[in-house]
Write a protein that holds these residues in place. Structure first.
Motif, PDB file in Angstrom:
ATOM      1  N   LEU A 119      73.288 -40.438   6.743  1.00 24.90           N
ATOM      2  CA  LEU A 119      73.592 -40.523   5.316  1.00 24.90           C
ATOM      3  C   LEU A 119      72.305 -40.705   4.509  1.00 24.90           C
ATOM      4  O   LEU A 119      72.113 -40.056   3.474  1.00 24.90           O
ATOM      5  CB  LEU A 119      74.560 -41.674   5.042  1.00 24.90           C
ATOM      6  N   LYS A 120      71.404 -41.556   4.980  1.00 21.98           N
ATOM      7  CA  LYS A 120      70.131 -41.750   4.285  1.00 21.98           C
ATOM      8  C   LYS A 120      69.320 -40.459   4.263  1.00 21.98           C
ATOM      9  O   LYS A 120      68.696 -40.126   3.247  1.00 21.98           O
ATOM     10  CB  LYS A 120      69.318 -42.864   4.943  1.00 21.98           C
ATOM     11  N   LEU A 121      69.313 -39.717   5.347  1.00 25.10           N
ATOM     12  CA  LEU A 121      68.549 -38.471   5.404  1.00 25.10           C
ATOM     13  C   LEU A 121      69.135 -37.414   4.477  1.00 25.10           C
ATOM     14  O   LEU A 121      68.409 -36.674   3.812  1.00 25.10           O
ATOM     15  CB  LEU A 121      68.469 -37.971   6.845  1.00 25.10           C
ATOM     16  N   VAL A 122      70.464 -37.341   4.412  1.00 24.27           N
ATOM     17  CA  VAL A 122      71.104 -36.391   3.500  1.00 24.27           C
ATOM     18  C   VAL A 122      70.798 -36.780   2.057  1.00 24.27           C
ATOM     19  O   VAL A 122      70.502 -35.916   1.215  1.00 24.27           O
ATOM     20  CB  VAL A 122      72.633 -36.321   3.755  1.00 24.27           C
ATOM     21  N   LEU A 123      70.824 -38.074   1.747  1.00 22.19           N
ATOM     22  CA  LEU A 123      70.469 -38.519   0.401  1.00 22.19           C
ATOM     23  C   LEU A 123      69.009 -38.200   0.081  1.00 22.19           C
ATOM     24  O   LEU A 123      68.678 -37.866  -1.064  1.00 22.19           O
ATOM     25  CB  LEU A 123      70.740 -40.016   0.246  1.00 22.19           C
ATOM     26  N   ALA A 124      68.134 -38.266   1.075  1.00 16.56           N
ATOM     27  CA  ALA A 124      66.730 -37.904   0.863  1.00 16.56           C
ATOM     28  C   ALA A 124      66.602 -36.415   0.536  1.00 16.56           C
ATOM     29  O   ALA A 124      65.788 -36.025  -0.312  1.00 16.56           O
ATOM     30  CB  ALA A 124      65.898 -38.260   2.086  1.00 16.56           C
ATOM     31  N   VAL A 125      67.407 -35.577   1.193  1.00 20.17           N
ATOM     32  CA  VAL A 125      67.392 -34.139   0.881  1.00 20.17           C
ATOM     33  C   VAL A 125      67.862 -33.912  -0.556  1.00 20.17           C
ATOM     34  O   VAL A 125      67.286 -33.109  -1.302  1.00 20.17           O
ATOM     35  CB  VAL A 125      68.260 -33.344   1.888  1.00 20.17           C
ATOM     36  N   VAL A 126      68.904 -34.641  -0.958  1.00 18.56           N
ATOM     37  CA  VAL A 126      69.392 -34.525  -2.337  1.00 18.56           C
ATOM     38  C   VAL A 126      68.311 -34.984  -3.317  1.00 18.56           C
ATOM     39  O   VAL A 126      68.062 -34.330  -4.339  1.00 18.56           O
ATOM     40  CB  VAL A 126      70.700 -35.335  -2.525  1.00 18.56           C
ATOM     41  N   LEU A 127      67.628 -36.078  -3.014  1.00 18.30           N
ATOM     42  CA  LEU A 127      66.539 -36.561  -3.864  1.00 18.30           C
ATOM     43  C   LEU A 127      65.427 -35.516  -3.968  1.00 18.30           C
ATOM     44  O   LEU A 127      64.909 -35.244  -5.049  1.00 18.30           O
ATOM     45  CB  LEU A 127      65.976 -37.877  -3.328  1.00 18.30           C
ATOM     46  N   GLY A 128      65.062 -34.916  -2.847  1.00 15.96           N
ATOM     47  CA  GLY A 128      64.043 -33.869  -2.854  1.00 15.96           C
ATOM     48  C   GLY A 128      64.442 -32.694  -3.720  1.00 15.96           C
ATOM     49  O   GLY A 128      63.630 -32.150  -4.475  1.00 15.96           O
ATOM     50  N   THR A 129      65.710 -32.310  -3.645  1.00 15.13           N
ATOM     51  CA  THR A 129      66.213 -31.209  -4.470  1.00 15.13           C
ATOM     52  C   THR A 129      66.145 -31.573  -5.954  1.00 15.13           C
ATOM     53  O   THR A 129      65.770 -30.747  -6.790  1.00 15.13           O
ATOM     54  CB  THR A 129      67.660 -30.876  -4.071  1.00 15.13           C
ATOM     55  N   LEU A 130      66.486 -32.814  -6.289  1.00 16.85           N
ATOM     56  CA  LEU A 130      66.398 -33.264  -7.679  1.00 16.85           C
ATOM     57  C   LEU A 130      64.947 -33.282  -8.165  1.00 16.85           C
ATOM     58  O   LEU A 130      64.667 -32.934  -9.320  1.00 16.85           O
ATOM     59  CB  LEU A 130      67.026 -34.650  -7.828  1.00 16.85           C
TER      60      LEU A 130
ATOM     61  N   ALA B  87      57.434 -31.064  -7.711  1.00 16.82           N
ATOM     62  CA  ALA B  87      57.998 -30.049  -6.810  1.00 16.82           C
ATOM     63  C   ALA B  87      57.422 -30.200  -5.406  1.00 16.82           C
ATOM     64  O   ALA B  87      58.159 -30.111  -4.421  1.00 16.82           O
ATOM     65  CB  ALA B  87      57.722 -28.655  -7.350  1.00 16.82           C
ATOM     66  N   GLY B  88      56.137 -30.450  -5.300  1.00 14.63           N
ATOM     67  CA  GLY B  88      55.515 -30.640  -3.983  1.00 14.63           C
ATOM     68  C   GLY B  88      56.079 -31.857  -3.264  1.00 14.63           C
ATOM     69  O   GLY B  88      56.369 -31.819  -2.065  1.00 14.63           O
ATOM     70  N   LEU B  89      56.272 -32.948  -3.992  1.00 17.28           N
ATOM     71  CA  LEU B  89      56.857 -34.152  -3.413  1.00 17.28           C
ATOM     72  C   LEU B  89      58.286 -33.885  -2.955  1.00 17.28           C
ATOM     73  O   LEU B  89      58.697 -34.324  -1.869  1.00 17.28           O
ATOM     74  CB  LEU B  89      56.826 -35.286  -4.439  1.00 17.28           C
ATOM     75  N   GLY B  90      59.039 -33.152  -3.753  1.00 19.45           N
ATOM     76  CA  GLY B  90      60.415 -32.808  -3.365  1.00 19.45           C
ATOM     77  C   GLY B  90      60.459 -31.986  -2.093  1.00 19.45           C
ATOM     78  O   GLY B  90      61.286 -32.229  -1.212  1.00 19.45           O
TER      79      GLY B  90
ATOM     80  N   VAL C 296      58.207 -31.936   0.308  1.00 24.29           N
ATOM     81  CA  VAL C 296      57.817 -32.809   1.432  1.00 24.29           C
ATOM     82  C   VAL C 296      58.990 -33.683   1.866  1.00 24.29           C
ATOM     83  O   VAL C 296      59.276 -33.819   3.063  1.00 24.29           O
ATOM     84  CB  VAL C 296      56.591 -33.668   1.051  1.00 24.29           C
ATOM     85  N   VAL C 297      59.704 -34.262   0.901  1.00 21.58           N
ATOM     86  CA  VAL C 297      60.852 -35.116   1.225  1.00 21.58           C
ATOM     87  C   VAL C 297      61.921 -34.318   1.966  1.00 21.58           C
ATOM     88  O   VAL C 297      62.480 -34.778   2.968  1.00 21.58           O
ATOM     89  CB  VAL C 297      61.425 -35.759  -0.064  1.00 21.58           C
ATOM     90  N   ILE C 298      62.208 -33.114   1.494  1.00 20.29           N
ATOM     91  CA  ILE C 298      63.233 -32.283   2.143  1.00 20.29           C
ATOM     92  C   ILE C 298      62.815 -31.910   3.556  1.00 20.29           C
ATOM     93  O   ILE C 298      63.605 -32.026   4.500  1.00 20.29           O
ATOM     94  CB  ILE C 298      63.519 -31.020   1.302  1.00 20.29           C
ATOM     95  N   VAL C 299      61.585 -31.460   3.739  1.00 21.39           N
ATOM     96  CA  VAL C 299      61.124 -31.033   5.067  1.00 21.39           C
ATOM     97  C   VAL C 299      61.150 -32.193   6.055  1.00 21.39           C
ATOM     98  O   VAL C 299      61.636 -32.045   7.184  1.00 21.39           O
ATOM     99  CB  VAL C 299      59.709 -30.410   4.970  1.00 21.39           C
ATOM    100  N   ILE C 300      60.675 -33.353   5.642  1.00 24.18           N
ATOM    101  CA  ILE C 300      60.691 -34.518   6.540  1.00 24.18           C
ATOM    102  C   ILE C 300      62.119 -34.913   6.881  1.00 24.18           C
ATOM    103  O   ILE C 300      62.451 -35.184   8.042  1.00 24.18           O
ATOM    104  CB  ILE C 300      59.921 -35.695   5.912  1.00 24.18           C
ATOM    105  N   SER C 301      62.995 -34.918   5.868  1.00 27.37           N
ATOM    106  CA  SER C 301      64.397 -35.291   6.117  1.00 27.37           C
ATOM    107  C   SER C 301      65.082 -34.317   7.063  1.00 27.37           C
ATOM    108  O   SER C 301      65.797 -34.726   7.984  1.00 27.37           O
ATOM    109  CB  SER C 301      65.172 -35.351   4.802  1.00 27.37           C
ATOM    110  N   LEU C 302      64.870 -33.020   6.842  1.00 26.44           N
ATOM    111  CA  LEU C 302      65.493 -32.031   7.725  1.00 26.44           C
ATOM    112  C   LEU C 302      64.942 -32.135   9.147  1.00 26.44           C
ATOM    113  O   LEU C 302      65.690 -31.969  10.114  1.00 26.44           O
ATOM    114  CB  LEU C 302      65.289 -30.627   7.163  1.00 26.44           C
ATOM    115  N   ALA C 303      63.663 -32.418   9.277  1.00 24.94           N
ATOM    116  CA  ALA C 303      63.083 -32.581  10.614  1.00 24.94           C
ATOM    117  C   ALA C 303      63.680 -33.803  11.310  1.00 24.94           C
ATOM    118  O   ALA C 303      63.971 -33.754  12.510  1.00 24.94           O
ATOM    119  CB  ALA C 303      61.566 -32.711  10.515  1.00 24.94           C
ATOM    120  N   LEU C 304      63.877 -34.879  10.573  1.00 24.98           N
ATOM    121  CA  LEU C 304      64.459 -36.084  11.175  1.00 24.98           C
ATOM    122  C   LEU C 304      65.934 -35.894  11.510  1.00 24.98           C
ATOM    123  O   LEU C 304      66.422 -36.425  12.506  1.00 24.98           O
ATOM    124  CB  LEU C 304      64.275 -37.281  10.242  1.00 24.98           C
TER     125      LEU C 304
END
Length: 151
Positions: A10-21, A130-133, A135-143
């Protein structure tokens, strides 16, 4: 029956949503800044400015910026402001003259037809967001892909 998703997922999915935002926020901010600069160029009062200092610096490996310090006079008052833009092909030198369009209500806010404006490093904020977003998405998807953690 237990849910297949635990707190970690759930935390990782929320991180992907945060990255998208963050990416979306960067895109919206880019559009808003471009509109403000275009409006300033369109309705601003024309004057000429002289470049007194040129600074080039790196923000990330693939992203650099130019910062020009420009002297210009508006309504008989001299102003010295910093103009910023993403690094482009133009090479400005000290002593060059620039066309400057000044906001009539606030002469410390100006822009050039080349897209330089006095918001200074705020112009680079959309790229950083955008770069931070990303990075957050890539790390979350990898985890997420590595599967559940074994304790």
């Amino acid at each position: 029956m237990e849910s297949p998703f635990g707190w970690r997922e759930l935390k990782l999915v929320l991180a992907v949503v945060l990255g998208t935002l963050l990416i979306g926020g960067g895109m919206l901010l880019t559009g808003r800044l471009n509109e403000a600069i275009d409006e300033r160029i369109r309705v601003g009062a024309e004057t000429t400015g002289e470049v007194v200092h040129v600074e080039r610096f790196r923000i990330t490996r693939s992203f650099s910026a130019n910062r020009l310090t420009v002297d210009y006079t508006f309504d008989g008052v001299r102003h010295r402001e910093r103009f910023s833009s993403e690094l482009d092909d133009s090479e400005f030198r000290v002593g060059e003259l620039l066309d400057v369009r000044v906001d009539r209500t606030d002469p410390t806010r100006a822009a050039t037809p080349d897209g330089y404006a006095t918001e200074d490093l705020l112009l680079q904020a959309p790229t950083v967001l955008a770069g931070l977003g990303i990075v957050v998405i890539v790390i979350s998807l990898a985890l997420i892909r590595t599967g559940p953690r074994r304790d």
